[in-house]
Design an enzyme around this catalytic site. Sequence first.
Site, PDB file in Angstrom:
ATOM      1  N   GLY A 135      34.500  34.196  39.049  1.00  0.00           N
ATOM      2  CA  GLY A 135      34.920  35.020  37.920  1.00  0.00           C
ATOM      3  C   GLY A 135      36.306  35.590  38.170  1.00  0.00           C
ATOM      4  CE  LYS A 139      40.642  29.971  38.135  1.00  0.00           C
ATOM      5  NZ  LYS A 139      40.195  29.317  39.352  1.00  0.00           N
ATOM      6  CG  ASP A 175      38.513  32.353  37.443  1.00  0.00           C
ATOM      7  OD1 ASP A 175      39.530  33.013  37.661  1.00  0.00           O
ATOM      8  OD2 ASP A 175      37.847  31.789  38.333  1.00  0.00           O
TER       9      ASP A 175
END
Lengths: 284, 284
Positions: free
Chosen positions: A115, A170, A223
Amino acid sequence: MHLATKGFDVLGWSIEDEVVTSINEYNKHPRFHSHIQLSSVFRATNDLSEVLTRDLLVLAVPSSAISEVFPKLVSRRSPLVVSAIKGLDSKTLLTPLQALKHFGIEHSGAAVLSGPSFARDVVRGLPCGLVSASSNESVARSIADIFSNDAMKVYISTDPLGVELGGIVKNVVALAAGVCDGLELGDSARAGLITRGLAEMIRLARAMGAQLETLAGLSGLGDLVMTATCDTSRNRTVGLELGRGKKLPDILRELGSVAEGVETTPLVLELARKFNVEMPISQS
Amino acid sequence: MHLATKGFDVLGWSIEDEVVTSINEYNKHPRFHSHIQLSSVFRATNDLSEVLTRDLLVLAVPSSAISEVFPKLVSRRSPLVVSAIKGLDSKTLLTPLQALKHFGIEHSGAAVLSGPSFARDVVRGLPCGLVSASSNESVARSIADIFSNDAMKVYISTDPLGVELGGIVKNVVALAAGVCDGLELGDSARAGLITRGLAEMIRLARAMGAQLETLAGLSGLGDLVMTATCDTSRNRTVGLELGRGKKLPDILRELGSVAEGVETTPLVLELARKFNVEMPISQS
């Protein structure tokens, strides 16, 4: 440092003697956040066998070290293992939790913690929200209880693969967002790229068996937003310099620390081919 | 300006004579982006009846003007109407498309156009991705065709309510993200707030009959990311100053332009009560 502040007896492990010495003698990391005075409860060692006797093992090595370090964890006596690694093993394309299983390390007690949480913010005690995920819900809850305090709120998930993939893929989209800004394409283009980037993260994760909702949560969307929009993100910085026309080897030399996205990009593309998923942003 | 660049004969309407004169005589808006030379194809009028004869009506008034302006649209002859309004009617809590229906204006040809697109970026021809949504798919497609060019990619949706709510409620979360940064809570906290903010946007939208996927798209997540992270966003700016301790009336006086989030926040909270949805971020 977060756990030491909470009163846990924390022992760090490093292969670099300089880091071990600096932490034990000066309560400081010699290079990263070196202005921060660490708790004296926080000690370090270069002897892996010492940490393997601890109640909780926090895996925070670079993903490039998975194949070297994980086999050595077989002798661990720690009932709980939590991964904070945000990358894939380059040889097997496995996530850290999958790799734990692959290397024969019993993992009924394994979770992933992920996170939006820059080390800089956590060490200063600023608020953040994380997810602890495990196929075993009680393990996810134990990890959440251990890490939670007034500043850090830890949510629970039983989709560890989704949480791992969110934190890993990500970095690729954050690199692309950096390139977008390096080319000065504007805030609208960057927001569009982040959105379509999340869409392709979701496509890959679902094809691999993870849940959409997980990727739309803190490890995934959260994130991604942080990494793709904050100039202090290493992955974004690499993209920015690429967009401005600098060469990758020069950028990495100047950065001097790990930018997981660089190593992760070709591996994510291999996964996309394997699971037959279109990922145009990661591709370009 | 975007449509004029594409070769359409565009007529703007304003109640401010100063704006009409400035556009017709100097091809410039007197206050907003006033350094930009507008296309000479782009003309303006203060006579609403003139624009009501056009083939396409683009609704871009502040949401506070809905109840005053919409009833006057009954006499329109335009087959196509597209709303670019990102706010609710304060008396009825209706979205712009719902209000078109409420005020007895036939709306089989109505669509909403939304997504991350700062005026500054669009007018400079920088890339952006938008969504055109209508319950009538062919209308959504017509609007997409009209607006699309090399810089602007317009996707189609048949969930107009979801697209409208994404553009509207995101302003409330962007305000909150500004407060978070004004209080200097860090990038991790802001990313967590954006993620949990999207979650409450989704809860409200689903309770009202919209789709999760829509809110996770360009008008929703995409617009939220842009508005909540870019310092040029008016809603974010208001939040920033609030977080630094300034008083709201002073902030709005200095801003000198519309920050839809300020008027939208109490209306969204009314909707949350009405549909029995928890929205802690909007609440605080």
